[in-house]
Design an enzyme around this catalytic site. Structure first.
Site, mmCIF file in Angstrom:
data_model
loop_
_atom_site.group_PDB
_atom_site.id
_atom_site.type_symbol
_atom_site.label_atom_id
_atom_site.label_comp_id
_atom_site.label_asym_id
_atom_site.label_seq_id
_atom_site.Cartn_x
_atom_site.Cartn_y
_atom_site.Cartn_z
ATOM 1 N N SER A 179 0.993 -1.246 -0.034
ATOM 2 C CA SER A 179 0.036 0.035 0.210
ATOM 3 C C SER A 179 0.730 1.156 0.021
ATOM 4 C CB SER A 179 -0.884 0.170 1.351
ATOM 5 O OG SER A 179 -1.427 1.327 1.460
ATOM 6 N N TYR A 184 -2.497 0.333 10.776
ATOM 7 C CA TYR A 184 -2.432 -0.109 9.424
ATOM 8 C C TYR A 184 -1.189 0.187 8.725
ATOM 9 C CZ TYR A 184 -4.010 -0.949 4.538
ATOM 10 O OH TYR A 184 -3.820 -1.496 3.187
#
Ligand code: NAP
Length: 244
Positions: free
Chosen positions: A131, A144
């Site tokens: 990501s 995250y």
């Protein structure tokens, strides 16, 4: 020549589902894994692949899943996601555990289990979907961002450790992709999830699937190491051009 095989984790929705379709189009027999088996079966029927239940947070589930796969040319470590948004001061330990178990240890379990088969294939490829959160820290996102950083470092470490072996390694780091990702992050709150993509043209799962398929279709001596891909409307994880 025998059929090349690909394994896609988290194929019951979003990026994983679209990737399984794209790899099948290229002639791969695709093993699709996730917890929602009903969705997987429909997909496997459509693409002529094999649906197998998989929980990447469970040693036993990963063992049963990978034992059922005889040969593997491609592994797509895609299963993952985010839970919640909170400051470090107010971090929810259960959310952190979910994110680390799924993104980090899930990638580790799957990679460890399939590595011998990827090497034995003579032309293996590991694609890990990290990501932009693997490159940046952002407020309220540390569970995250830390998990995606750790997952990415695991993947990048393999690039050196596997030098000399017939296995390529591609990290794909997307920005905002409209999938079930935000729905999962916000515990099923559809209104809140929709605000993430409001006023921008986000990426869609197919955009990422085509990049995975492109990497997989390169000849064995070409290693696409790292691909960062964002919507034109996004500069960083929290920096968007939003239309009113
Ligand atoms: P998604 O639509 O929510 O898909 C996530 C997939 O992961 C689902 O198929 C889910 O299947 C699977 N999964 C979750 N926990 C699992 C577990 N314990 N075992 C096996 N499978 C599990 O979201 P997505 O956007 O396609 O996400 C795919 C990957 O892209 C994730 O790693 C995510 O972090 C990454 N990513 C997404 C974005 C974005 O903006 N969407 C951006 C950058 C990176 P089941 O629930 O059926 O198990």
């Amino acid at each position: 020549m025998s059929t090349r095989t690909a394994v896609v984790t988290g194929a019951s929705s979003g990026i994983g589902e679209a990737t399984a379709r794209e790899l099948a189009k290229q002639g791969y027999h695709v093993y699709v894994g996730a917890r929602r088996v009903d969705r997987l079966r429909e997909l496997a029927d459509e693409i002529g692949g094999t649906a197998l239940e998989l929980d990447v947070t469970s040693d036993e589930s990963v063992r049963v899943f990978t034992d059922a796969i005889e040969t593997a040319n491609v592994l797509v470590n895609n299963a993952g996601g985010a839970k919640g948004l909170a400051t470090v001061a107010e971090a929810d330990l259960d959310d952190w555990r979910w994110m680390w178990e799924t993104n980090v240890l899930g990638t580790l379990r799957m990679t460890k289990a399939l590595l011998p088969k990827l090497i034995a294939s003579g032309d293996g490829l590991i694609v890990t979907i990290t990501s932009v959160a693997a490159f940046h820290a952002y407020d309220n996102g540390s569970g995250y961002t830390s998990a995606k950083h750790a997952q990415a470092v695991l993947h990048r470490t393999l690039r050196g450790e596997l030098l000399g072996q017939p296995v390529r390694l591609t990290e794909i780091a997307p920005g905002a992709v409209e999938t079930e990702f935000s729905l999962v992050r916000f515990g099923g709150d559809t209104d809140r999830a929709a605000t993430v993509y409001q006023g921008i043209d986000p990426l869609v799962a197919q955009d990422i699937a085509e990049i995975v398929a492109f990497a997989a279709s390169r000849p064995p001596h070409v290693n696409l190491d790292q691909i960062i891909v964002k919507p034109r409307d996004q500069a960083d994880p929290g920096r968007f051009a939003r239309r009113a």
